[in-house]
Design a protein around this motif. Structure first.
Motif, PDB file in Angstrom:
ATOM      1  N   LYS A   5       0.871  -1.168   0.000  1.00 21.06           N
ATOM      2  CA  LYS A   5       0.000   0.000   0.000  1.00 21.06           C
ATOM      3  C   LYS A   5       0.909   1.218   0.000  1.00 21.06           C
ATOM      4  CE  LYS A   5      -0.468   0.632   4.971  1.00 21.06           C
ATOM      5  NZ  LYS A   5      -1.345   0.935   6.068  1.00 21.06           N
ATOM      6  N   VAL A   6       0.437   2.290  -0.588  1.00 25.47           N
ATOM      7  CA  VAL A   6       1.214   3.532  -0.604  1.00 25.47           C
ATOM      8  C   VAL A   6       0.614   4.470   0.435  1.00 25.47           C
ATOM      9  CG1 VAL A   6       1.932   5.527  -1.962  1.00 25.47           C
ATOM     10  CG2 VAL A   6       1.841   3.267  -3.023  1.00 25.47           C
ATOM     11  N   VAL A   7       1.407   4.772   1.456  1.00 23.81           N
ATOM     12  CA  VAL A   7       0.969   5.676   2.515  1.00 23.81           C
ATOM     13  C   VAL A   7       1.362   7.096   2.157  1.00 23.81           C
ATOM     14  CG1 VAL A   7       1.271   6.287   4.955  1.00 23.81           C
ATOM     15  CG2 VAL A   7       1.116   3.884   4.272  1.00 23.81           C
ATOM     16  N   ASN A   8       2.613   7.279   1.713  1.00 24.91           N
ATOM     17  CA  ASN A   8       3.124   8.604   1.395  1.00 24.91           C
ATOM     18  C   ASN A   8       4.391   8.435   0.568  1.00 24.91           C
ATOM     19  OD1 ASN A   8       4.222  11.245   1.460  1.00 24.91           O
ATOM     20  ND2 ASN A   8       3.248  11.634   3.427  1.00 24.91           N
ATOM     21  N   THR A   9       4.507   9.177  -0.516  1.00 23.53           N
ATOM     22  CA  THR A   9       5.692   9.052  -1.365  1.00 23.53           C
ATOM     23  C   THR A   9       6.818  10.000  -0.963  1.00 23.53           C
ATOM     24  OG1 THR A   9       4.785  10.579  -3.001  1.00 23.53           O
ATOM     25  CG2 THR A   9       4.362   8.214  -3.337  1.00 23.53           C
ATOM     26  N   VAL A  10       6.593  10.805   0.083  1.00 22.09           N
ATOM     27  CA  VAL A  10       7.657  11.685   0.570  1.00 22.09           C
ATOM     28  C   VAL A  10       8.829  10.810   1.020  1.00 22.09           C
ATOM     29  CG1 VAL A  10       8.332  13.295   2.405  1.00 22.09           C
ATOM     30  CG2 VAL A  10       6.128  13.546   1.268  1.00 22.09           C
ATOM     31  N   GLY A  11       9.998  11.115   0.539  1.00 21.46           N
ATOM     32  CA  GLY A  11      11.185  10.361   0.930  1.00 21.46           C
ATOM     33  C   GLY A  11      11.490   9.166   0.043  1.00 21.46           C
ATOM     34  N   ALA A  12      10.694   8.949  -0.999  1.00 21.62           N
ATOM     35  CA  ALA A  12      10.925   7.799  -1.870  1.00 21.62           C
ATOM     36  C   ALA A  12      12.308   7.867  -2.527  1.00 21.62           C
ATOM     37  CB  ALA A  12       9.837   7.697  -2.934  1.00 21.62           C
ATOM     38  N   GLY A  13      12.660   9.028  -3.056  1.00 24.59           N
ATOM     39  CA  GLY A  13      13.968   9.176  -3.706  1.00 24.59           C
ATOM     40  C   GLY A  13      15.117   9.092  -2.726  1.00 24.59           C
ATOM     41  N   ASP A  14      14.937   9.711  -1.558  1.00 22.21           N
ATOM     42  CA  ASP A  14      15.981   9.658  -0.530  1.00 22.21           C
ATOM     43  C   ASP A  14      16.213   8.234  -0.061  1.00 22.21           C
ATOM     44  OD1 ASP A  14      16.297  12.421  -0.608  1.00 22.21           O
ATOM     45  OD2 ASP A  14      14.900  12.771   1.038  1.00 22.21           O
ATOM     46  N   SER A  15      15.128   7.487   0.132  1.00 27.41           N
ATOM     47  CA  SER A  15      15.295   6.108   0.593  1.00 27.41           C
ATOM     48  C   SER A  15      15.886   5.234  -0.512  1.00 27.41           C
ATOM     49  CB  SER A  15      13.979   5.536   1.113  1.00 27.41           C
ATOM     50  OG  SER A  15      12.967   5.608   0.135  1.00 27.41           O
ATOM     51  N   TYR A  16      15.548   5.534  -1.772  1.00 21.72           N
ATOM     52  CA  TYR A  16      16.147   4.788  -2.884  1.00 21.72           C
ATOM     53  C   TYR A  16      17.669   4.951  -2.856  1.00 21.72           C
ATOM     54  CZ  TYR A  16      17.561   3.330  -7.524  1.00 21.72           C
ATOM     55  OH  TYR A  16      18.206   2.695  -8.563  1.00 21.72           O
ATOM     56  N   ILE A  17      18.128   6.193  -2.779  1.00 21.15           N
ATOM     57  CA  ILE A  17      19.570   6.415  -2.831  1.00 21.15           C
ATOM     58  C   ILE A  17      20.249   5.860  -1.585  1.00 21.15           C
ATOM     59  CG2 ILE A  17      19.789   8.748  -1.901  1.00 21.15           C
ATOM     60  CD1 ILE A  17      21.540   7.316  -5.025  1.00 21.15           C
ATOM     61  N   ALA A  18      19.547   5.849  -0.451  1.00 19.78           N
ATOM     62  CA  ALA A  18      20.108   5.242   0.758  1.00 19.78           C
ATOM     63  C   ALA A  18      20.314   3.738   0.548  1.00 19.78           C
ATOM     64  CB  ALA A  18      19.203   5.489   1.958  1.00 19.78           C
ATOM     65  N   GLY A  19      19.325   3.076  -0.034  1.00 18.91           N
ATOM     66  CA  GLY A  19      19.456   1.647  -0.317  1.00 18.91           C
ATOM     67  C   GLY A  19      20.531   1.376  -1.353  1.00 18.91           C
ATOM     68  N   PHE A  20      20.599   2.221  -2.382  1.00 18.45           N
ATOM     69  CA  PHE A  20      21.625   2.088  -3.412  1.00 18.45           C
ATOM     70  C   PHE A  20      23.014   2.244  -2.794  1.00 18.45           C
ATOM     71  CE2 PHE A  20      24.491   3.430  -6.720  1.00 18.45           C
ATOM     72  CZ  PHE A  20      24.062   2.770  -7.865  1.00 18.45           C
ATOM     73  N   THR A  21      23.181   3.270  -1.979  1.00 17.10           N
ATOM     74  CA  THR A  21      24.482   3.537  -1.351  1.00 17.10           C
ATOM     75  C   THR A  21      24.891   2.403  -0.414  1.00 17.10           C
ATOM     76  OG1 THR A  21      24.115   5.912  -1.535  1.00 17.10           O
ATOM     77  CG2 THR A  21      25.778   5.197   0.049  1.00 17.10           C
ATOM     78  N   LYS A  22      23.933   1.857   0.323  1.00 18.70           N
ATOM     79  CA  LYS A  22      24.230   0.707   1.192  1.00 18.70           C
ATOM     80  C   LYS A  22      24.737  -0.453   0.341  1.00 18.70           C
ATOM     81  CE  LYS A  22      23.525  -2.053   4.976  1.00 18.70           C
ATOM     82  NZ  LYS A  22      24.014  -3.334   4.542  1.00 18.70           N
ATOM     83  N   GLY A  23      24.142  -0.643  -0.821  1.00 20.72           N
ATOM     84  CA  GLY A  23      24.606  -1.683  -1.732  1.00 20.72           C
ATOM     85  C   GLY A  23      26.041  -1.441  -2.181  1.00 20.72           C
ATOM     86  N   VAL A  24      26.372  -0.191  -2.477  1.00 17.83           N
ATOM     87  CA  VAL A  24      27.746   0.158  -2.863  1.00 17.83           C
ATOM     88  C   VAL A  24      28.704  -0.187  -1.722  1.00 17.83           C
ATOM     89  CG1 VAL A  24      29.320   2.064  -3.408  1.00 17.83           C
ATOM     90  CG2 VAL A  24      27.072   1.956  -4.505  1.00 17.83           C
ATOM     91  N   ILE A  25      28.338   0.213  -0.511  1.00 11.17           N
ATOM     92  CA  ILE A  25      29.186  -0.061   0.660  1.00 11.17           C
ATOM     93  C   ILE A  25      29.374  -1.568   0.854  1.00 11.17           C
ATOM     94  CG2 ILE A  25      29.253   0.074   3.196  1.00 11.17           C
ATOM     95  CD1 ILE A  25      27.857   2.864   2.836  1.00 11.17           C
ATOM     96  N   ASP A  26      28.322  -2.327   0.570  1.00  7.62           N
ATOM     97  CA  ASP A  26      28.389  -3.783   0.723  1.00  7.62           C
ATOM     98  C   ASP A  26      29.092  -4.477  -0.448  1.00  7.62           C
ATOM     99  OD1 ASP A  26      27.081  -3.560   3.136  1.00  7.62           O
ATOM    100  OD2 ASP A  26      25.119  -4.154   2.347  1.00  7.62           O
ATOM    101  N   GLY A  27      29.510  -3.708  -1.451  1.00  5.26           N
ATOM    102  CA  GLY A  27      30.245  -4.275  -2.577  1.00  5.26           C
ATOM    103  C   GLY A  27      29.387  -4.887  -3.671  1.00  5.26           C
ATOM    104  N   LEU A  28      28.096  -4.536  -3.717  1.00  2.00           N
ATOM    105  CA  LEU A  28      27.206  -5.084  -4.739  1.00  2.00           C
ATOM    106  C   LEU A  28      27.459  -4.419  -6.091  1.00  2.00           C
ATOM    107  CD1 LEU A  28      23.836  -5.137  -2.740  1.00  2.00           C
ATOM    108  CD2 LEU A  28      25.547  -6.962  -2.958  1.00  2.00           C
ATOM    109  N   ASP A  29      27.072  -5.104  -7.164  1.00  2.00           N
ATOM    110  CA  ASP A  29      27.190  -4.500  -8.482  1.00  2.00           C
ATOM    111  C   ASP A  29      26.042  -3.507  -8.696  1.00  2.00           C
ATOM    112  OD1 ASP A  29      24.953  -6.107  -9.042  1.00  2.00           O
ATOM    113  OD2 ASP A  29      26.027  -7.429 -10.408  1.00  2.00           O
ATOM    114  N   ILE A  30      26.089  -2.763  -9.777  1.00  3.37           N
ATOM    115  CA  ILE A  30      25.106  -1.703 -10.015  1.00  3.37           C
ATOM    116  C   ILE A  30      23.670  -2.230 -10.055  1.00  3.37           C
ATOM    117  CG2 ILE A  30      24.321   0.046 -11.676  1.00  3.37           C
ATOM    118  CD1 ILE A  30      27.314   0.563 -12.281  1.00  3.37           C
ATOM    119  N   PRO A  31      23.358  -3.291 -10.794  1.00  2.00           N
ATOM    120  CA  PRO A  31      21.974  -3.772 -10.787  1.00  2.00           C
ATOM    121  C   PRO A  31      21.484  -4.172  -9.388  1.00  2.00           C
ATOM    122  CG  PRO A  31      23.139  -4.681 -12.660  1.00  2.00           C
ATOM    123  CD  PRO A  31      24.167  -4.000 -11.795  1.00  2.00           C
TER     124      PRO A  31
END
Length: 81
Positions: free
Chosen positions: A35-61
């Motif tokens: 369910k979608v409660v609120n889209t505020v912060g969607a982009g910020d949380s995306y980049i946070a998850g992406f950055t965590k992946g970088v820190i963990d050594g994951l590939d781009i996909p």
């Protein structure tokens, strides 16, 4: 010496995201929220998850998928008001 970002990423709302590493483009779809409660912060949380992946050594996909997954969880539960 390489200056600037190694990867550029753009979120596209319901169309997912794209990334470019200087040689290749990558695409990632969304992870639907139950369910979608609120889209505020969607982009910020995306980049946070992406950055965590970088820190963990994951590939781009995998980083893109991690960003989409975190964003989906946030928009399904974030109630700032």
């Amino acid at each position: 010496q390489v200056l600037g970002p190694r990867v550029a990423v753009a979120t596209l709302g319901e169309k997912g995201s794209i990334a470019y590493d200087g040689e290749r483009f990558y695409e990632c779809g969304i992870v639907p929220a139950e369910k979608v409660v609120n889209t505020v912060g969607a982009g910020d949380s995306y980049i946070a998850g992406f950055t965590k992946g970088v820190i963990d050594g994951l590939d781009i996909p995998a980083c893109m998928k991690a960003g989409a997954e975190l964003s989906s969880r946030v928009i399904g539960s974030f109630e700032p008001y």
